[in-house]
Design a protein around this motif. Sequence first.
Motif, mmCIF file in Angstrom:
data_model
loop_
_atom_site.group_PDB
_atom_site.id
_atom_site.type_symbol
_atom_site.label_atom_id
_atom_site.label_comp_id
_atom_site.label_asym_id
_atom_site.label_seq_id
_atom_site.Cartn_x
_atom_site.Cartn_y
_atom_site.Cartn_z
ATOM 1 N N LEU A 35 0.841 -1.208 0.000
ATOM 2 C CA LEU A 35 0.000 0.000 0.000
ATOM 3 C C LEU A 35 0.874 1.255 0.000
ATOM 4 O O LEU A 35 0.629 2.205 -0.763
ATOM 5 N N LEU A 36 1.920 1.265 0.842
ATOM 6 C CA LEU A 36 2.809 2.429 0.897
ATOM 7 C C LEU A 36 3.537 2.624 -0.428
ATOM 8 O O LEU A 36 3.693 3.753 -0.910
ATOM 9 N N ASP A 37 3.969 1.487 -1.028
ATOM 10 C CA ASP A 37 4.640 1.577 -2.328
ATOM 11 C C ASP A 37 3.690 2.160 -3.371
ATOM 12 O O ASP A 37 4.091 2.974 -4.219
ATOM 13 N N GLY A 38 2.424 1.748 -3.299
ATOM 14 C CA GLY A 38 1.439 2.250 -4.248
ATOM 15 C C GLY A 38 1.215 3.742 -4.104
ATOM 16 O O GLY A 38 1.060 4.468 -5.090
ATOM 17 N N LEU A 39 1.200 4.193 -2.849
ATOM 18 C CA LEU A 39 1.033 5.637 -2.610
ATOM 19 C C LEU A 39 2.237 6.414 -3.137
ATOM 20 O O LEU A 39 2.086 7.481 -3.737
ATOM 21 N N ARG A 40 3.445 5.863 -2.898
ATOM 22 C CA ARG A 40 4.650 6.549 -3.385
ATOM 23 C C ARG A 40 4.614 6.640 -4.910
ATOM 24 O O ARG A 40 4.949 7.676 -5.488
ATOM 25 N N ASP A 41 4.209 5.558 -5.544
ATOM 26 C CA ASP A 41 4.154 5.558 -7.003
ATOM 27 C C ASP A 41 3.095 6.531 -7.522
ATOM 28 O O ASP A 41 3.168 6.960 -8.690
ATOM 29 N N SER A 42 2.127 6.881 -6.658
ATOM 30 C CA SER A 42 1.027 7.756 -7.083
ATOM 31 C C SER A 42 1.295 9.236 -6.818
ATOM 32 O O SER A 42 0.463 10.073 -7.182
ATOM 33 N N LEU A 43 2.436 9.524 -6.168
ATOM 34 C CA LEU A 43 2.652 10.908 -5.727
ATOM 35 C C LEU A 43 2.595 11.908 -6.887
ATOM 36 O O LEU A 43 1.973 12.969 -6.781
ATOM 37 N N GLU A 44 3.235 11.580 -7.990
ATOM 38 C CA GLU A 44 3.251 12.526 -9.109
ATOM 39 C C GLU A 44 1.847 12.729 -9.668
ATOM 40 O O GLU A 44 1.419 13.856 -9.940
ATOM 41 N N GLU A 45 1.121 11.616 -9.813
ATOM 42 C CA GLU A 45 -0.251 11.698 -10.314
ATOM 43 C C GLU A 45 -1.139 12.481 -9.344
ATOM 44 O O GLU A 45 -1.951 13.325 -9.745
ATOM 45 N N LEU A 46 -0.968 12.177 -8.025
ATOM 46 C CA LEU A 46 -1.756 12.890 -7.012
ATOM 47 C C LEU A 46 -1.431 14.383 -6.994
ATOM 48 O O LEU A 46 -2.316 15.223 -6.789
ATOM 49 N N ALA A 47 -0.161 14.714 -7.203
ATOM 50 C CA ALA A 47 0.224 16.124 -7.224
ATOM 51 C C ALA A 47 -0.484 16.852 -8.357
ATOM 52 O O ALA A 47 -1.025 17.958 -8.173
ATOM 53 N N GLU A 48 -0.512 16.224 -9.557
ATOM 54 C CA GLU A 48 -1.192 16.844 -10.692
ATOM 55 C C GLU A 48 -2.692 16.982 -10.429
ATOM 56 O O GLU A 48 -3.302 18.009 -10.717
ATOM 57 N N GLN A 49 -3.251 15.918 -9.869
ATOM 58 C CA GLN A 49 -4.683 15.914 -9.576
ATOM 59 C C GLN A 49 -5.028 16.991 -8.543
ATOM 60 O O GLN A 49 -6.016 17.715 -8.670
ATOM 61 N N THR A 50 -4.155 17.104 -7.516
ATOM 62 C CA THR A 50 -4.383 18.100 -6.470
ATOM 63 C C THR A 50 -4.306 19.513 -7.039
ATOM 64 O O THR A 50 -5.142 20.379 -6.729
ATOM 65 N N CYS A 51 -3.298 19.760 -7.874
ATOM 66 C CA CYS A 51 -3.162 21.093 -8.489
ATOM 67 C C CYS A 51 -4.410 21.448 -9.283
ATOM 68 O O CYS A 51 -4.917 22.578 -9.206
ATOM 69 N N ALA A 52 -4.904 20.482 -10.048
ATOM 70 C CA ALA A 52 -6.095 20.735 -10.863
ATOM 71 C C ALA A 52 -7.293 21.101 -9.985
ATOM 72 O O ALA A 52 -8.044 22.034 -10.295
ATOM 73 N N HIS A 53 -7.464 20.362 -8.877
ATOM 74 C CA HIS A 53 -8.583 20.644 -7.966
ATOM 75 C C HIS A 53 -8.431 22.032 -7.317
ATOM 76 O O HIS A 53 -9.408 22.771 -7.189
ATOM 77 N N ILE A 54 -7.215 22.348 -6.902
ATOM 78 C CA ILE A 54 -6.994 23.633 -6.231
ATOM 79 C C ILE A 54 -7.239 24.793 -7.199
ATOM 80 O O ILE A 54 -7.922 25.768 -6.862
ATOM 81 N N TYR A 55 -6.704 24.681 -8.401
ATOM 82 C CA TYR A 55 -6.926 25.745 -9.392
ATOM 83 C C TYR A 55 -8.420 25.908 -9.698
ATOM 84 O O TYR A 55 -8.905 27.017 -9.945
ATOM 85 N N ARG A 56 -9.137 24.780 -9.665
ATOM 86 C CA ARG A 56 -10.571 24.836 -9.972
ATOM 87 C C ARG A 56 -11.392 25.419 -8.827
ATOM 88 O O ARG A 56 -12.321 26.194 -9.052
ATOM 89 N N ASP A 57 -11.010 25.081 -7.580
ATOM 90 C CA ASP A 57 -11.868 25.411 -6.436
ATOM 91 C C ASP A 57 -11.416 26.616 -5.613
ATOM 92 O O ASP A 57 -12.204 27.171 -4.836
ATOM 93 N N VAL A 58 -10.144 27.017 -5.740
ATOM 94 C CA VAL A 58 -9.629 28.109 -4.889
ATOM 95 C C VAL A 58 -9.135 29.231 -5.803
ATOM 96 O O VAL A 58 -8.038 29.163 -6.369
ATOM 97 N N GLU A 59 -9.946 30.248 -5.924
ATOM 98 C CA GLU A 59 -9.687 31.314 -6.898
ATOM 99 C C GLU A 59 -8.366 32.031 -6.675
ATOM 100 O O GLU A 59 -7.668 32.387 -7.632
ATOM 101 N N ARG B 171 -3.012 33.024 -9.200
ATOM 102 C CA ARG B 171 -1.757 33.778 -9.346
ATOM 103 C C ARG B 171 -0.516 32.929 -9.069
ATOM 104 O O ARG B 171 0.608 33.379 -9.264
ATOM 105 N N ILE B 172 -0.697 31.697 -8.571
ATOM 106 C CA ILE B 172 0.428 30.828 -8.219
ATOM 107 C C ILE B 172 0.833 30.007 -9.449
ATOM 108 O O ILE B 172 -0.018 29.394 -10.102
ATOM 109 N N THR B 173 2.105 29.986 -9.756
ATOM 110 C CA THR B 173 2.567 29.194 -10.902
ATOM 111 C C THR B 173 2.384 27.706 -10.619
ATOM 112 O O THR B 173 2.424 27.272 -9.455
#
Length: 380
Positions: A13-37, A41-43
């Motif tokens: 499970l931990l290995d799976g989470l580590r392997d998902s970090l890059e994908e989760l980072a992209e997903q998180t950025c997309a959600h934040i840009y969508r939901d937090v106006e 201004r943040i690159t």
Amino acid sequence: MEAIPATPAFGRLLDGLRDSLEELAEQTCAHIYRDVESYERITREALRSAVARNLRTALNALQHELVPRPETLDDAAQTAYERYQEGVPVEDIVRGFRISISLINERFVDLAVSLGLPAQLTVRGSRVMWGVGDAFTTRIITEYHALEVDAALRNAQRRIELVHRLLAGDVPAEAVKLGIDPGRQYAALRAELPAGAHAESVRQRLEARGSRGTHRALVVAEAGQCLGIVVTRPEIEGVPVGLGPFVSPDELPRSDRTARQALKLAQRLGRDGVQSVEDLGWRLAAVSRPDVWQAYYEQFLAPVLEQGAFGEEILATVRAWLANGHSVQRTAEALTVHVNTVRYRLRRYEDLTLAALDDADDVVAITWALELGDPSSYAL
């Protein structure tokens, strides 16, 4: 709490989470840009970097089943600093992290179910995730507040320095940016803060009431006083305020000298509210001549004070006589004594001081001495 057992399933499970970090980072950025106006201004690079730090913190806590203490979360402090510098409100920073922790928690639960992790361990891991969120939130708010306080103190110090420059007759570019018009007239202001007064509240009132339309006053609080420049007379009660004459900015040192003297005299006379040349009149001129003041005190006040309690009665009668238009009858009524008592005390005053109460010059000098008192207790 005992750490989550290092079973093969939990390791995968931990290995799976580590392997998902890059994908989760992209997903998180997309959600934040969508939901937090405010994050617009943040690159993306800066946001990805912060999100990656957050995810690594959560993963490390999950691996050791140990919720970090807020004071150890330096990554959270760094995020707070970066977002503060970019003008992101603290509540939006917290929302951004909550999005991060929510997404990694969802991925954790999905992996736990797919790998057959016992429900009890899944719940424990999920609690760790939200514990990280609480610790992160605490550190973010603490750090952000410290940054705000530090910025406010720096800003207050800059304003104080600017006011001192203005009162010295210097009008820097920074003052013009704050709305100070070099072509307009301003008056210097000095106010003494009474015991227990809230300095910022008094400062704000003086600044607001000393402004007119788009022309702004500039008032600061320093060492128990408020000082600054105003566009118009700021009416206020309960606070002694000295106000100088309205002059061009390069003449503010002259206005400030009058404001200082007016404040000092207002305090001596027990007056509050705004006191200017118009309010204090001849008294301001009088205190600027200590030699004349001393002579009047020695002739028209000191000999009577030497008589003790009887001298105080005489002075109270003279004050009442002056306040009642030199009418013996009205003075007697005001003091509730017989008119002959008034006449006797007035004669005794003349005997002790060699004053003539029917002489206009002596009456002026007596008024001066009675109102201003002993000059030795007044420092110019």
